[in-house]
Design an enzyme around this catalytic site. Sequence first.
Site, short mmCIF file in Angstrom:
data_model
loop_
_atom_site.label_atom_id
_atom_site.label_comp_id
_atom_site.label_asym_id
_atom_site.label_seq_id
_atom_site.Cartn_x
_atom_site.Cartn_y
_atom_site.Cartn_z
N TYR A 1 -11.33 14.29 -3.30
CA TYR A 1 -12.40 13.28 -3.09
C TYR A 1 -13.04 13.21 -1.78
CZ TYR A 1 -10.71 11.41 -7.50
OH TYR A 1 -10.68 11.19 -8.93
N LYS B 1 20.10 -2.12 -4.33
CA LYS B 1 18.85 -2.93 -4.59
C LYS B 1 17.84 -1.84 -4.41
CE LYS B 1 18.01 -4.27 0.24
NZ LYS B 1 17.76 -5.38 1.05
#
Length: 822
Positions: free
Chosen positions: A718, A492
């Site tokens: 940033y 999965k």
Amino acid sequence: MSLNSKNLIQILHAEWIGSKADVLIDNISIDSRSLQNGANTLFFALSGVNNDAHLYILDLIEKGVQNFVVRHVPEDCAGKANFLVVNDTVTALQQFAGYYRNLFHFPIIGLTGSNGKTIVKEWLNFLLSPDYNIIRSPKSYNSQVGVPLSVVAINEKHNLGIFEAGISTVDEMTKLENMIKPNIGVLTNIGSAHDEGFLNLVQKIDEKLLLFKESEVIIYQKNEVVDSCLSQFSAEYMVNSRVLFSWSFTDKKATVFILKKENKSESTVIQYQYKGEKFDLEIPFLDSASVENSITCLLVLLYLKYDSATIQGRMQLLYPVEMRLAVKNGVHNCSVIDDSYSSDFQSLKIALDFLESQKKNSKKTVILSDILQSGFSNEELYTKVAHLIAANKVSRIIGIGETISSFKEKFSNITTFQNTADFITHFESLAFANETILIKGARAFQFEEIVALLEEKTHETILEINLDSISHNLNFFKSKLGQKIKIMVMVKAFGYGNGGLEIAKLLEHHKVDYLGVAFADEGISLKNGGIKLPIMVLNPESTSFPSIIQYHLEPEIYSIKGLNSFLKIAQEKKLKEYPIHIKLDTGMHRLGFEENNLDELVATLKGNTTVRIQSILSHMATSDEAKHYDFANSQIQLFEKLSSKLMNELNVKPIRHILNTSGISNFPDAQYDMVRLGIGLYGVSNDAAEQKYLENVGTLKSVISQVRSIPAGDSVGYGRRFMAQKITKIATIPIGYADGISRLWGNEVGYVMIKNQKAPIVGSICMDMLMVNVTEIDCKEGDAVIIFGENPTVIEIAKALKTIPYEILTSISQRVKRVFFR
């Protein structure tokens, strides 16, 4: 090879059970899945803690195989084939290889050591191939099973052999020596690999030297420990006129003394002294391992009396060795298997088996160059290749080279080109789409250009998935299971971030019993990719039930509402005994029927023939934490109680399963009929002691986009969260949080590896980039970067970020290209 039953009985010390006395054998096999098995195959049914090939003998008989080496004849196979019954089939395989080796009398080079065996083998093949017809170990076939498979590929046209021998503990090398029997012994670098199998370094060297018991020469790097071991070895295993042919950077007593070593921009120049003369040699590598491996090759050439001009001319053409088969996404929904550096008959057989195990598309294409050094005449060789291609059900073959072009009439559906340039000119007209393409070529044909044309173009960040490691981890957990315990593997969440379909293909090749996915669309994707294994959908939504039925998926049912919804659709479609899986809640309190729901569940299912309970399952909440083992045991007890009630009242005997990865290791008495393997397959364990037995599966890689130096006081990224305290060298890497790298790993919490050195991540991680401090690292634009893998591990990252490895793995964006290799 043509053998009769009397020969085989004597060679293998076997009991003969069969009717046909004379058997024609042209193929030795241990893989029941290989499409190359046929009437002339002698199949050795190997059995071990993880698998037993005796279980597949009836299938092989139905496919035409008639000759088997077995420990016992399966009841349903008696009288249907010829059987050679032995005590141990691995030993029998080795005995057969030893017998076969003794039929040939040309020189054999035997290589062992901790590192460099395969590279030295491939380089010696390149260096000596102008003068010899060489048989060599394909890939890294150097184990107790790999060596015999290598040896039995010898034929009458070969006049030099190069075989490698790998061991992991004592009492292994004698078996390999009996099959290889090298005349020329080569000891490569002795490092830390497999240290755990030996008491100390001396014991490891002593065991490796056993390969050379009958060798006329031993080639090695001189040092005190090896010399001491060799002294004792030579006293014990005396061979007339055995030569110790050594080299050294420091010991002038060595046969070949390296006077100096200097680095140029792209190469290393050494000056060596041999028989009183000095020679210069340029080696096209800078790293020390490649230089040492090159010097080992130099000594083999010197021992074989090659002159310095020939040595220089050939060694300057040495190349990096690619030792794996890589699966890459290709253009137009193709997948590409890159084996573009070698072309010989044995490695073609291996590559074709890999093609079958990894095909994403039903259409299989092989791009094949002229095959070199087969040991057969061209007529015989291309007849064999054509049969091999046909047996593997290849849809089309593209032959490149003058020789294969001249034998094109032997193949069906073949297009040929005289050379690679001719192929490239006609590339567009070949219309590659929706096919799995094996690219297999001798290095001289430069098939890397073909790979570049066919490979899907993406950015330079990739997640490498080691399929061999997945196989290793699967076998590790299988070894913990009872003999008849089934195994479901969870694929999965895109195979825990590693790639669902490719891993499912490998698991199907390993014949696991079930695959598990979370949602229907994951299962549909696998079915569309050709997966035939039963697939259980663990969290199905009622809206997906029609699709589940359409694609023959098997839903987990965890509520009365869900059961009634599925029964309604199943009845409308007039289904009979459709498999469903009943989930019980034993304490996880996530999904499942509780004890007070059971009477209603029984009443709903009793007498219902629309569905069949395929399995009853539950999920453990604390199988990995010792402090909660009491709770885990209470879950197991409740599961036993509730599942037994269901089975008794409905008179059914479904598969029962409750254990996940940690449960497999910690609660062996609760294996029931099946276990569910999840994160452990991908190389992660919650137990530090167990972790050392697992292999890393995924390595996230990128490259340096740019390197710059900034002065003290300047900032990076940033928010100016990193301020340089001094002149600082910064490298920018093209991977960011959109690729799945947590921003919490930035600002000097985390690091990447460049040139085997830690480079701290500085400033905030951006959407598509991150920056690292490389002030102390000699690096440049384009150099490789490891984001995670062996170091740092996903376990280390998860611990630093106060999360779990699952989250690190499953966060990697699907825009990151996955490359699968063996």
